[in-house]
Design a protein around this motif. Sequence first.
Motif, PDB file in Angstrom:
ATOM      1  N   GLN B  44      36.901  40.117  36.307  1.00  0.00           N
ATOM      2  CA  GLN B  44      38.324  40.039  36.086  1.00  0.00           C
ATOM      3  C   GLN B  44      39.133  41.424  36.076  1.00  0.00           C
ATOM      4  OE1 GLN B  44      39.980  37.188  35.983  1.00  0.00           O
ATOM      5  NE2 GLN B  44      38.642  35.658  35.050  1.00  0.00           N
ATOM      6  N   LEU B  45      38.514  42.291  35.449  1.00  0.00           N
ATOM      7  CA  LEU B  45      39.153  43.615  35.258  1.00  0.00           C
ATOM      8  C   LEU B  45      39.152  44.116  36.767  1.00  0.00           C
ATOM      9  CD1 LEU B  45      38.240  45.254  32.123  1.00  0.00           C
ATOM     10  CD2 LEU B  45      39.829  43.406  32.489  1.00  0.00           C
ATOM     11  N   ASP B  46      38.081  44.107  37.602  1.00  0.00           N
ATOM     12  CA  ASP B  46      38.035  44.633  38.696  1.00  0.00           C
ATOM     13  C   ASP B  46      39.183  44.059  39.755  1.00  0.00           C
ATOM     14  OD1 ASP B  46      35.932  46.356  38.436  1.00  0.00           O
ATOM     15  OD2 ASP B  46      34.394  45.194  39.271  1.00  0.00           O
ATOM     16  N   ARG B  47      39.352  42.776  39.453  1.00  0.00           N
ATOM     17  CA  ARG B  47      40.551  41.981  40.449  1.00  0.00           C
ATOM     18  C   ARG B  47      41.645  42.380  39.783  1.00  0.00           C
ATOM     19  NH1 ARG B  47      39.411  40.522  45.514  1.00  0.00           N
ATOM     20  NH2 ARG B  47      41.451  39.575  45.103  1.00  0.00           N
ATOM     21  N   LEU B  48      42.180  42.509  38.724  1.00  0.00           N
ATOM     22  CA  LEU B  48      42.983  42.887  38.209  1.00  0.00           C
ATOM     23  C   LEU B  48      43.521  44.392  38.772  1.00  0.00           C
ATOM     24  CD1 LEU B  48      45.542  41.652  36.591  1.00  0.00           C
ATOM     25  CD2 LEU B  48      44.298  42.946  34.412  1.00  0.00           C
ATOM     26  N   THR B  49      42.783  45.252  38.507  1.00  0.00           N
ATOM     27  CA  THR B  49      43.112  46.531  39.138  1.00  0.00           C
ATOM     28  C   THR B  49      43.104  46.784  40.555  1.00  0.00           C
ATOM     29  OG1 THR B  49      41.582  47.304  37.435  1.00  0.00           O
ATOM     30  CG2 THR B  49      41.807  48.858  39.074  1.00  0.00           C
ATOM     31  N   HIS B  50      42.331  45.896  41.269  1.00  0.00           N
ATOM     32  CA  HIS B  50      42.481  45.833  42.826  1.00  0.00           C
ATOM     33  C   HIS B  50      43.685  45.309  43.302  1.00  0.00           C
ATOM     34  CE1 HIS B  50      42.053  43.352  46.491  1.00  0.00           C
ATOM     35  NE2 HIS B  50      41.375  44.556  46.917  1.00  0.00           N
ATOM     36  N   ASP B  51      44.252  44.282  42.482  1.00  0.00           N
ATOM     37  CA  ASP B  51      45.618  43.647  42.764  1.00  0.00           C
ATOM     38  C   ASP B  51      46.791  44.788  42.707  1.00  0.00           C
ATOM     39  OD1 ASP B  51      44.338  41.418  43.745  1.00  0.00           O
ATOM     40  OD2 ASP B  51      44.860  39.963  42.447  1.00  0.00           O
TER      41      ASP B  51
END
Lengths: 279, 279
Positions: B44-51
């Motif tokens: 979740q944190l990875d995707r948030l940071t990625h987006d």
Amino acid sequence: MMQRLVNGSPADTLALADRAVQFGDGVFRTLKMVGGAVPFWLRQLDRLTHDAALLGIEAPAASDWLADIAELHRQGVRDAALKFIVTRGESQRGYAVPDVVKPTRIAQAAPLPAYPDTLQSDGVAVRWCDTKASWQPRLAGIKHLNRLENVLARNEWRDAAIFEGLMCDRDGAVIEGVMSNVLLQEGKALVTPKLESGGVAGVMRSVALEAAARLNWSVSEININPERLLRANRVWLCNSLIGMVPVRELAGRHWESHPADQQLLEVIRTMEKEETACF
Amino acid sequence: MMQRLVNGSPADTLALADRAVQFGDGVFRTLKMVGGAVPFWLRQLDRLTHDAALLGIEAPAASDWLADIAELHRQGVRDAALKFIVTRGESQRGYAVPDVVKPTRIAQAAPLPAYPDTLQSDGVAVRWCDTKASWQPRLAGIKHLNRLENVLARNEWRDAAIFEGLMCDRDGAVIEGVMSNVLLQEGKALVTPKLESGGVAGVMRSVALEAAARLNWSVSEININPERLLRANRVWLCNSLIGMVPVRELAGRHWESHPADQQLLEVIRTMEKEETACF
């Protein structure tokens, strides 16, 4: 310095539960106030109500906005870039709209942007944006709060010499400027991109089209590709804050003033006088 | 009852100057907390940071989110639908991003939705939405705050028997559900719409694809038309709150459970155990 009202009361914040925060679920209009007067006041409210209705949002009554104007006036606001926002209101988690929901009315007054005096006489340099305008018929023409593509497009350049960026859609049709509508003067015709799948139908765009019709020019909303735009006698950018601004330069093409320019601007000035609300 | 933190402090409001309000200029993730534990926390944190990075927004450090979790825990939150939002921050009027802008971090905890116990065993009835998914490659896959099309699509129906609506794009390709991703089980293959021009790439979607790969199924992101979807052995909806939910009925087509279902769900349960953060 910015004055803000939420549902008529001074406020600098909005509930996190407001669907504007969660989903960008709302519409807005930008209005110019000069010396306490607002050009095209009724058109602005009409468009705001029209756009809200397309999203199933009940827009505030004109009397509510008038009360906001009175309150801003009381606070000393005379010259301002006004932004009127209507959100769908507050709700719990999830996209579904509750059976009962009360729209939120926001009025903001920011300083008028410091444009050079020569903006309208000298015109401006513009660029093409790489960011494309979305295809989304359900939102086309609506001045809604989902403006990420404008943010991305505007942030393609930082060169202050570039006033505006033009956006095309997936099919290569010119749609609009990042913060303005685009109109082409072709002899005694005024044409502008049709906004069936994207873009925002601005108030000044409607004013310009009506002004051209008063001059008995041909007026149409059509598909415009970049080549056609570059061949126009004149390319105009318009919004409520800049009014009508000619493009001076784009992609190596330079435009000089054209005899018909002043005819068009003269009619728009007349319409503005007819349609300015003084509070 | 909803608990909310803005930049770590309890708050129920956001500055009107925040670009989330003005433009929907931000990204978010929905996370499930059960008994204080959050499945797929790092993803979740990875995707948030990625987006966020795709929009040029600097996402908060993991330690900030951990502090939010700790604060929510202190407030008694154990079971919740969490929503983590990162906005670009506050700015003055206009689309241009200031040279210096500080992102806003928002953590919300809402009650978990009251889904029936039989949701995953019995599956759900779904419909096709008339609202199309936008074409906008710059935003495709990103879980951003411009969610008006989801609002419009969700509000096409009020029948509580319909759990979800499926959206196609302009070209007729299936893109996603209003609040979920869509996956098709075709024998020993799992396929899902590619999200090159629209849609949101959810965390559960990535989990399901990896689970299928662990089973040595074929996995692909492709163009899927409605006819292909209706021929699938199984159609799955997924998001972080519902997990994996089979479609029982769509447009007159009925699905029964399929022998491969349990294999896939078993691997996902294992992955969830491996990747659940307990705070």
